[in-house]
Design a protein around this motif. Structure first.
Motif, mmCIF file in Angstrom:
data_model
loop_
_atom_site.group_PDB
_atom_site.id
_atom_site.type_symbol
_atom_site.label_atom_id
_atom_site.label_comp_id
_atom_site.label_asym_id
_atom_site.label_seq_id
_atom_site.Cartn_x
_atom_site.Cartn_y
_atom_site.Cartn_z
ATOM 1 N N LEU A 81 12.907 -0.273 -85.954
ATOM 2 C CA LEU A 81 12.831 -0.118 -87.173
ATOM 3 C C LEU A 81 12.809 -1.126 -88.431
ATOM 4 O O LEU A 81 13.588 -2.420 -87.977
ATOM 5 C CB LEU A 81 14.432 0.395 -86.747
ATOM 6 N N SER A 84 16.500 -3.134 -93.225
ATOM 7 C CA SER A 84 17.046 -2.184 -94.591
ATOM 8 C C SER A 84 16.874 -3.335 -95.978
ATOM 9 O O SER A 84 16.845 -2.439 -97.027
ATOM 10 C CB SER A 84 18.663 -1.740 -93.804
ATOM 11 N N ARG A 93 14.485 4.159 -93.038
ATOM 12 C CA ARG A 93 15.686 4.215 -91.693
ATOM 13 C C ARG A 93 16.336 5.798 -92.373
ATOM 14 O O ARG A 93 16.900 6.762 -91.277
ATOM 15 C CB ARG A 93 16.808 2.980 -92.555
#
Ligand SMILES: N[C@@H](CCC(=O)N[C@@H](CS)C(=O)NCC(=O)O)C(=O)O
Length: 165
Positions: A81, A84, A93
């Motif tokens: 991941l 962000s 995401r």
């Protein structure tokens, strides 16, 4: 200094955190909890709900497989991941969230129905499950390589749905 991590584990939900930790190459101890018998007082002192997994991270108790896994991938941005803060990470995401929501909303209920049925009904229920995969999941895997979003390495999407396999 590396954190001290103890994962209290039992299949299948704990696999989410276990997969993420292994993929991040983090050192952790596992303690297998027998969920076929009542939980020990020691375990209930760690997680009063009695559910597995629970994880102790430098003395902090974390419970619930999703938030535990999210904690590690948030604190260690990686191919699993991305951060962000990166545009590609925000999009990754979104794609992972969409995939996981689609699986648990549109497919998993058919899996549960198939597992719980028998005889003729099992065949019908299994066909519905397969159809739900073909309709909802196959299109999202068009560019899988073999993981979500053209990734050659495991992402959070596979960790989250690992409990199905
Ligand atoms: N929502 C929880 C579900 C955890 C869960 O249901 N764990 C199962 C086994 S993996 C369990 O602890 N079962 C024992 C019980 O219900 O007594 C999570 O995601 O961590």
């Amino acid at each position: 200094m590396a954190p001290t991590i103890t994962l209290y584990t039992a299949p299948p939900w704990a696999h989410r955190a276990q997969i993420a930790l292994r993929e991040l190459d983090m050192e952790f101890e596992t303690i297998l909890i027998d969920i076929t018998v009542p939980r020990t007082l020691e375990y209930l002192a760690i997680n009063p709900q009695g559910l597995v997994p629970a994880l102790v991270y430098d003395g902090h108790v974390l419970t619930e497989s999703g938030p535990i896994t999210q904690f590690f991938v948030d604190s260690h941005p990686s191919h699993i991941l991305e951060s962000s803060a990166e545009p590609s990470g925000a999009l990754q995401r979104y794609n992972i969230g969409f995939f996981v929501d689609t699986y648990f909303g549109n497919v998993q209920p058919f899996f549960d129905a198939a597992v719980l049925s028998s005889g003729e009904q099992e065949i019908t229920a299994t066909n519905k499950y397969i159809n739900a995969i073909v309709k909802n999941i196959e299109p999202l895997l068009a560019d899988a390589a073999p993981f979500l979003g053209g990734s050659s390495r495991l992402t959070l999407a596979e960790a989250y749905i690992s409990l199905v396999s």
